[in-house]
Scaffold this active site. Structure first.
Site, PDB file in Angstrom:
ATOM      1  CB  CYS A 116      -0.959   0.133   1.113  1.00  0.00           C
ATOM      2  SG  CYS A 116      -2.222  -1.110   0.926  1.00  0.00           S
ATOM      3  CG  HIS A 257      -3.143   3.576   2.000  1.00  0.00           C
ATOM      4  ND1 HIS A 257      -3.418   3.267   0.608  1.00  0.00           N
ATOM      5  CD2 HIS A 257      -3.273   2.609   2.597  1.00  0.00           C
ATOM      6  CE1 HIS A 257      -3.633   2.032   0.624  1.00  0.00           C
ATOM      7  NE2 HIS A 257      -3.698   1.377   1.944  1.00  0.00           N
ATOM      8  CG  ASN A 287      -6.600  -0.509   0.460  1.00  0.00           C
ATOM      9  OD1 ASN A 287      -5.674   0.016  -0.420  1.00  0.00           O
ATOM     10  ND2 ASN A 287      -5.928  -1.081   1.661  1.00  0.00           N
TER      11      ASN A 287
HETATM   12  O1  UT7 Z   1      -3.891  -0.993   3.127  1.00  0.00           O
HETATM   13  C1  UT7 Z   1      -2.930  -1.934   3.947  1.00  0.00           C
HETATM   14  C2  UT7 Z   1      -2.941  -1.940   5.164  1.00  0.00           C
HETATM   15  N1  UT7 Z   1      -4.427  -2.343   5.759  1.00  0.00           N
HETATM   16  C3  UT7 Z   1      -5.063  -1.641   6.564  1.00  0.00           C
HETATM   17  O2  UT7 Z   1      -4.817  -0.740   7.018  1.00  0.00           O
HETATM   18  C4  UT7 Z   1      -6.368  -2.458   7.221  1.00  0.00           C
HETATM   19  C5  UT7 Z   1      -6.330  -2.458   8.682  1.00  0.00           C
HETATM   20  N2  UT7 Z   1      -7.273  -2.911   9.496  1.00  0.00           N
HETATM   21  C6  UT7 Z   1      -8.599  -2.712   9.273  1.00  0.00           C
HETATM   22  O3  UT7 Z   1      -8.741  -1.830   8.630  1.00  0.00           O
HETATM   23  C7  UT7 Z   1      -9.421  -3.109  10.332  1.00  0.00           C
HETATM   24  O4  UT7 Z   1      -8.905  -3.978  11.376  1.00  0.00           O
HETATM   25  C8  UT7 Z   1     -10.860  -4.229   9.414  1.00  0.00           C
HETATM   26  C9  UT7 Z   1     -11.574  -3.290   8.609  1.00  0.00           C
HETATM   27  C10 UT7 Z   1      -9.766  -5.199   8.616  1.00  0.00           C
HETATM   28  C11 UT7 Z   1     -11.550  -4.811  10.501  1.00  0.00           C
HETATM   29  O5  UT7 Z   1     -12.118  -3.987  11.485  1.00  0.00           O
HETATM   30  P1  UT7 Z   1     -11.873  -4.243  12.804  1.00  0.00           P
HETATM   31  O6  UT7 Z   1     -12.764  -3.266  13.456  1.00  0.00           O
HETATM   32  O7  UT7 Z   1     -10.450  -4.212  13.350  1.00  0.00           O
HETATM   33  O8  UT7 Z   1     -12.347  -5.694  13.245  1.00  0.00           O
HETATM   34  P2  UT7 Z   1     -11.946  -6.931  13.988  1.00  0.00           P
HETATM   35  O9  UT7 Z   1     -11.061  -7.713  12.999  1.00  0.00           O
HETATM   36  O10 UT7 Z   1     -11.678  -6.655  15.098  1.00  0.00           O
HETATM   37  O11 UT7 Z   1     -13.492  -7.689  14.098  1.00  0.00           O
HETATM   38  C12 UT7 Z   1     -14.429  -7.569  14.844  1.00  0.00           C
HETATM   39  C13 UT7 Z   1     -15.605  -8.492  14.658  1.00  0.00           C
HETATM   40  C14 UT7 Z   1     -15.068  -9.936  14.862  1.00  0.00           C
HETATM   41  O12 UT7 Z   1     -16.199 -10.410  15.454  1.00  0.00           O
HETATM   42  P3  UT7 Z   1     -16.077 -10.850  16.957  1.00  0.00           P
HETATM   43  O13 UT7 Z   1     -14.627 -11.930  17.128  1.00  0.00           O
HETATM   44  O14 UT7 Z   1     -15.950  -9.703  17.751  1.00  0.00           O
HETATM   45  O15 UT7 Z   1     -17.067 -11.828  17.310  1.00  0.00           O
HETATM   46  C15 UT7 Z   1     -14.789 -10.256  13.442  1.00  0.00           C
HETATM   47  O16 UT7 Z   1     -15.163 -11.628  13.208  1.00  0.00           O
HETATM   48  O17 UT7 Z   1     -16.101  -8.428  13.510  1.00  0.00           O
HETATM   49  C16 UT7 Z   1     -16.148  -9.750  12.649  1.00  0.00           C
HETATM   50  N3  UT7 Z   1     -16.191  -9.325  11.350  1.00  0.00           N
HETATM   51  C17 UT7 Z   1     -16.865  -9.017  10.490  1.00  0.00           C
HETATM   52  N4  UT7 Z   1     -18.266  -8.758  10.692  1.00  0.00           N
HETATM   53  C18 UT7 Z   1     -19.199  -8.572   9.641  1.00  0.00           C
HETATM   54  C19 UT7 Z   1     -14.865  -9.095  10.510  1.00  0.00           C
HETATM   55  N5  UT7 Z   1     -15.154  -9.024   9.261  1.00  0.00           N
HETATM   56  C20 UT7 Z   1     -16.435  -8.794   9.199  1.00  0.00           C
HETATM   57  C21 UT7 Z   1     -17.251  -8.329   8.167  1.00  0.00           C
HETATM   58  N6  UT7 Z   1     -18.723  -8.545   8.497  1.00  0.00           N
HETATM   59  N7  UT7 Z   1     -16.998  -8.258   6.866  1.00  0.00           N
END
Ligand code: UT7
Length: 336
Positions: A116, A257, A287
């Site tokens: 990225c 980004h 992204n």
């Molecule tokens: O560009 C290159 C670099 N990349 C980035 O900068 C991305 C950085 N990371 C992020 O943007 C975020 O971490 C994500 C968008 C990928 C995820 O968001 P988050 O707020 O960190 O969610 P999480 O991974 O902590 O997940 C929270 C909950 C989980 O459920 P439990 O364990 O709390 O029951 C996930 O299983 O949300 C669940 N979850 C979803 N639910 C509905 C994860 N993905 C989804 C989804 N829809 N698509």
């Protein structure tokens, strides 16, 4: 004699027509529009659907548009650098294919892979050729067909990424003080486990087993990447401003980004640049990896004024990150 600076003298973006909306994704994986918008700010992304078309197709569209709008003859281009993690092939370089497609018959060309942060790295590299006086016209393109490496059964990644391309033309600045001023660039390879494609490279070449295990798709541990992104981008921007004896008040535009709207908001806050001076189009494209920065510049081009201070910043797989400070070279639309 004043140092020669590299100025961006034109920018052009290109995205495919096909949209993949949150509602489409609801039918593919266990997710919903509300979750995606509240956690990422993304409503839709573009997908290059046509079979047999890869990253070079989108990049060439952007570069052709750039040549046209800047009135540049393709044979006058000295160098094309393409930032991508989704090359058409492992080799030759996608930039070689772009050169052929746009008629840049006198250019040499190569790819840069910094995930990225790819566009930032390529801009840093390309600008050196102008500053040294070696070349007069360098094109830096960021392009990724992320849909080619995304697992559309993995809800944690498929909601984020989209396809697109953006390109800028770099030329020696004709006015003192205009152009790329300074940069802070870094990498830390210990980030590999959090964001990478496990197989398909020389460590783990493709086998039936690696394909069955879905190891050719991008995998990400979102939380640690998020934490590093909101730490490292502000660090780089604040260091850059300090090194140049500037404050956030001196910056007209932050160009971050586009990985997650929440990340963008935290970065803006931590570098003290208010929302209205932070470029954002993640809602429409998601992204697009190496394409996010030039796509932002293309979208906001009409609002930019000559002399505006822009700070570009990115964070991505590797880990890679950094920030570049530049003084914008033209009002609204480029020379023609
Ligand atoms: O560009 C290159 C670099 N990349 C980035 O900068 C991305 C950085 N990371 C992020 O943007 C975020 O971490 C994500 C968008 C990928 C995820 O968001 P988050 O707020 O960190 O969610 P999480 O991974 O902590 O997940 C929270 C909950 C989980 O459920 P439990 O364990 O709390 O029951 C996930 O299983 O949300 C669940 N979850 C979803 N639910 C509905 C994860 N993905 C989804 C989804 N829809 N698509």
């Amino acid at each position: 004699m004043a140092k020669t600076l590299a100025a961006i003298t034109g920018v052009e973006g290109w995205v495919p027509e096909t949209k993949l909306t949150n509602f489409d994704l609801e039918k593919m994986v266990d997710t919903n529009d509300e979750w995606i918008i509240s956690r990422t700010g993304i409503k839709e992304r573009r997908i290059l659907k046509e079979k047999g078309k890869g990253t070079s197709y989108m990049a060439s569209k952007a570069v052709k548009g750039l040549l046209e709008k800047t009135g540049t003859a393709p044979e006058d281009i000295d160098l094309i650098i393409c930032a991508t993690v989704t090359p058409d092939h492992i080799f030759p370089a996608t930039a070689n294919i772009i050169s052929k497609d746009v008629g840049a018959v006198n250019a040499f060309s190569y790819d840069i892979g910094a995930a990225c942060s790819g566009f930032l790295y390529a801009l840093s590299t390309g600008s050196q050729f102008i500053e040294s006086g070696r070349y007069k016209k360098v094109i830096v393109v960021g392009a990724d067909k992320m849909s080619s490496i995304i697992d559309y059964t993995d809800r944690t990644t498929c909601i984020i990424f989209g396809d697109g391309a953006g390109a800028v033309l770099l030329e020696p600045s004709t006015e003192e003080g205009i152009g790329i001023q300074d940069q802070v660039m870094q990498s830390d390879g210990s980030g590999i486990e959090y964001l990478y494609i496990k197989s398909g490279g020389s460590v783990s070449p493709a086998t039936l087993e690696t394909v069955a295990a879905r190891e050719h798709f991008a995998s990400q541990e979102g939380r640690p990447v998020f934490k590093m992104a909101v730490k490292k981008m502000p660090e780089a921007v604040n260091k850059l401003l300090k090194n140049n004896e500037m404050t956030s008040d001196d910056v007209q535009w932050l160009v971050p980004h586009q990985a997650n709207k929440r990340i963008i908001s935290v970065v803006g806050k931590n570098v003290k640049i208010p929302e209205e001076r932070v470029m954002m189009n993640i809602e429409r494209y998601g992204n697009t990896t190496a394409a996010t920065l030039p796509l932002c510049l293309a979208d906001y081009e009409n609002q930019l004024k000559k002399g505006d201070n822009l700070v570009l910043t990115a964070f991505g797989g590797g880990f890679t990150w950094g920030a570049i400070l530049l003084k914008w070279a033209y009002d609204g639309s480029p020379k023609s």
